[in-house]
Design a protein around this motif. Structure first.
Motif, PDB file in Angstrom:
ATOM      1  N   ALA A 152       8.536  91.611  37.492  1.00  0.00           N
ATOM      2  CA  ALA A 152       9.446  91.193  36.422  1.00  0.00           C
ATOM      3  C   ALA A 152      10.352  90.058  36.891  1.00  0.00           C
ATOM      4  O   ALA A 152      10.648  89.124  36.135  1.00  0.00           O
ATOM      5  N   PHE A 153      10.796  90.134  38.143  1.00  0.00           N
ATOM      6  CA  PHE A 153      11.601  89.051  38.705  1.00  0.00           C
ATOM      7  C   PHE A 153      10.806  87.746  38.724  1.00  0.00           C
ATOM      8  O   PHE A 153      11.318  86.679  38.372  1.00  0.00           O
ATOM      9  N   LEU A 154       9.547  87.839  39.157  1.00  0.00           N
ATOM     10  CA  LEU A 154       8.728  86.636  39.280  1.00  0.00           C
ATOM     11  C   LEU A 154       8.432  86.007  37.923  1.00  0.00           C
ATOM     12  O   LEU A 154       8.277  84.786  37.821  1.00  0.00           O
ATOM     13  N   LYS A 155       8.354  86.817  36.884  1.00  0.00           N
ATOM     14  CA  LYS A 155       8.009  86.314  35.556  1.00  0.00           C
ATOM     15  C   LYS A 155       9.233  86.063  34.676  1.00  0.00           C
ATOM     16  O   LYS A 155       9.088  85.694  33.503  1.00  0.00           O
ATOM     17  N   SER A 156      10.422  86.269  35.223  1.00  0.00           N
ATOM     18  CA  SER A 156      11.627  86.178  34.392  1.00  0.00           C
ATOM     19  C   SER A 156      11.969  84.752  33.995  1.00  0.00           C
ATOM     20  O   SER A 156      12.690  84.533  33.021  1.00  0.00           O
ATOM     21  N   GLY A 157      11.480  83.767  34.746  1.00  0.00           N
ATOM     22  CA  GLY A 157      11.800  82.381  34.436  1.00  0.00           C
ATOM     23  C   GLY A 157      13.155  81.975  34.980  1.00  0.00           C
ATOM     24  O   GLY A 157      13.851  82.759  35.643  1.00  0.00           O
ATOM     25  N   ILE A 158      13.545  80.751  34.679  1.00  0.00           N
ATOM     26  CA  ILE A 158      14.831  80.230  35.145  1.00  0.00           C
ATOM     27  C   ILE A 158      15.594  79.633  33.971  1.00  0.00           C
ATOM     28  O   ILE A 158      15.002  79.227  32.964  1.00  0.00           O
ATOM     29  N   LEU A 159      16.902  79.598  34.104  1.00  0.00           N
ATOM     30  CA  LEU A 159      17.774  79.032  33.077  1.00  0.00           C
ATOM     31  C   LEU A 159      18.150  77.618  33.500  1.00  0.00           C
ATOM     32  O   LEU A 159      18.752  77.415  34.555  1.00  0.00           O
ATOM     33  N   THR A 160      17.781  76.637  32.704  1.00  0.00           N
ATOM     34  CA  THR A 160      18.031  75.241  33.046  1.00  0.00           C
ATOM     35  C   THR A 160      19.489  74.879  32.788  1.00  0.00           C
ATOM     36  O   THR A 160      20.262  75.674  32.227  1.00  0.00           O
ATOM     37  N   GLU A 161      19.862  73.664  33.176  1.00  0.00           N
ATOM     38  CA  GLU A 161      21.245  73.217  33.027  1.00  0.00           C
ATOM     39  C   GLU A 161      21.662  73.093  31.567  1.00  0.00           C
ATOM     40  O   GLU A 161      22.847  73.232  31.243  1.00  0.00           O
ATOM     41  N   ASP A 162      20.703  72.815  30.700  1.00  0.00           N
ATOM     42  CA  ASP A 162      21.040  72.685  29.277  1.00  0.00           C
ATOM     43  C   ASP A 162      20.974  74.021  28.538  1.00  0.00           C
ATOM     44  O   ASP A 162      21.025  74.055  27.298  1.00  0.00           O
TER      45      ASP A 162
END
Length: 291
Positions: A19-29
């Motif tokens: 789940a951590f690996l597939k959670s994605g990232i939150l971009t600056e925008d």
């Protein structure tokens, strides 16, 4: 994930890691972006995954030290050296590791190729900029953020060689940069405030590095510090060298410490050194006092 599954059997932990690996990232925008490979830099999962991945390297390099291995015991290691075979030992902290080889440079290069072949199936590779083969006499920096340099040198006055810890070049440059920033010729800051800040920097720096062989380093840093402060005060007060000598030369002709408004500049050379861990021989002395 295959390496994780080989070591972790709890399906709940595996599901959490996935789940951590597939959670994605939150971009600056503020948008969410999917991650298809790897883990986000600085993520809390990265150290765990990396240590599990490199456990394959640990097992490969340490298997000869296990009971019955080729280097299990002092006699087998001496026998290998008599036959021209190398011995080695691995030290690893997270993604930084050093392999200490008792052998020739060719033996070290062969071991480097072996490490490369172990890491390749894991999707990892050695960083060329950080991978070097050096002799212990030349020394190397391990865990650069600690600021120590490990080097093999002959103990002065004897024919014995030991591994010493010295202050690396980078923290010395960093300390000098901080001193330069506070003693710019154009600075109009209060001398007492500058001396207080310099004392804080020097005291913390020398207290940390006094565990290394740092007597010469402290002396050279003290000379640098003294000249920077003197040249800044000369410019600030428009003094000449005659004024400096009148201010700091004692009755017996020795230089007095720089002091302004009751604040005396620390001399790094007077920092008491710790000699207990300067080198390690056949035995490591205990730091605890015995009754």
């Amino acid at each position: 994930m295959d390496a994780v599954r080989a070591r972790v059997k709890d399906k709940r932990v595996l599901a959490l890691v996935k789940a951590f690996l597939k959670s994605g990232i939150l971009t600056e925008d503020g948008r969410r972006r999917d991650t298809h490979t790897g883990t986000p830099q600085g993520g809390i999962l990265s150290p765990l995954i990396f240590n599990i991945a490199l456990s394959a390297l640990d097992e490969h390099l340490h298997r000869d030290w296990k009971p019955g291995g080729r280097m299990d015991g002092q006699y087998p290691r001496k026998k290998r050296r008599r036959h021209g075979l190398p011995n080695w030992r691995t030290v690893r902290y997270a993604d930084d590791f050093a392999i200490l080889v008792h052998g020739s440079a060719d033996d070290a290069r062969a071991l480097q190729d072996e490490v490369t072949s172990v890491l390749e199936p894991l999707g990892l590779r050695l960083a060329p900029a950080k991978t070097r083969i050096v002799h212990m006499e030349d020394g190397f920096d391990f865990l650069g953020f600690l600021g120590f340099r490990i080097q093999w040198k002959r103990k002065r006055g004897t024919d014995k060689w030991y591994v010493y810890f010295f202050v690396a070049a980078r923290p010395i440059r960093s300390a000098k940069d901080k001193i330069r920033a506070l003693t710019r010729r154009t600075s109009q800051a209060s001398p007492a405030d500058v001396l207080i800040r310099l004392n804080q920097i020097v005291h913390g720096w020398t207290n940390y590095f006094r565990h290394a062989v740092a007597k010469h380093t402290f002396r050279m840093l003290g000379i640098f510090l003294w000249h920077r402060v003197i040249m800044w005060l000369k410019t600030l007060h428009r003094w000449s060298w005659k004024d400096i000598r009148r201010w700091l030369l004692g009755p017996n002709g020795s230089w007095l410490p720089i002091a302004v408004d009751g604040v005396e500049l620390i001399n790094p050379a007077r920092t008491p050194a710790i000699t207990r861990y300067r080198y390690r021989g056949d035995t490591i002395p205990t730091p605890w006092t015995t009754a």
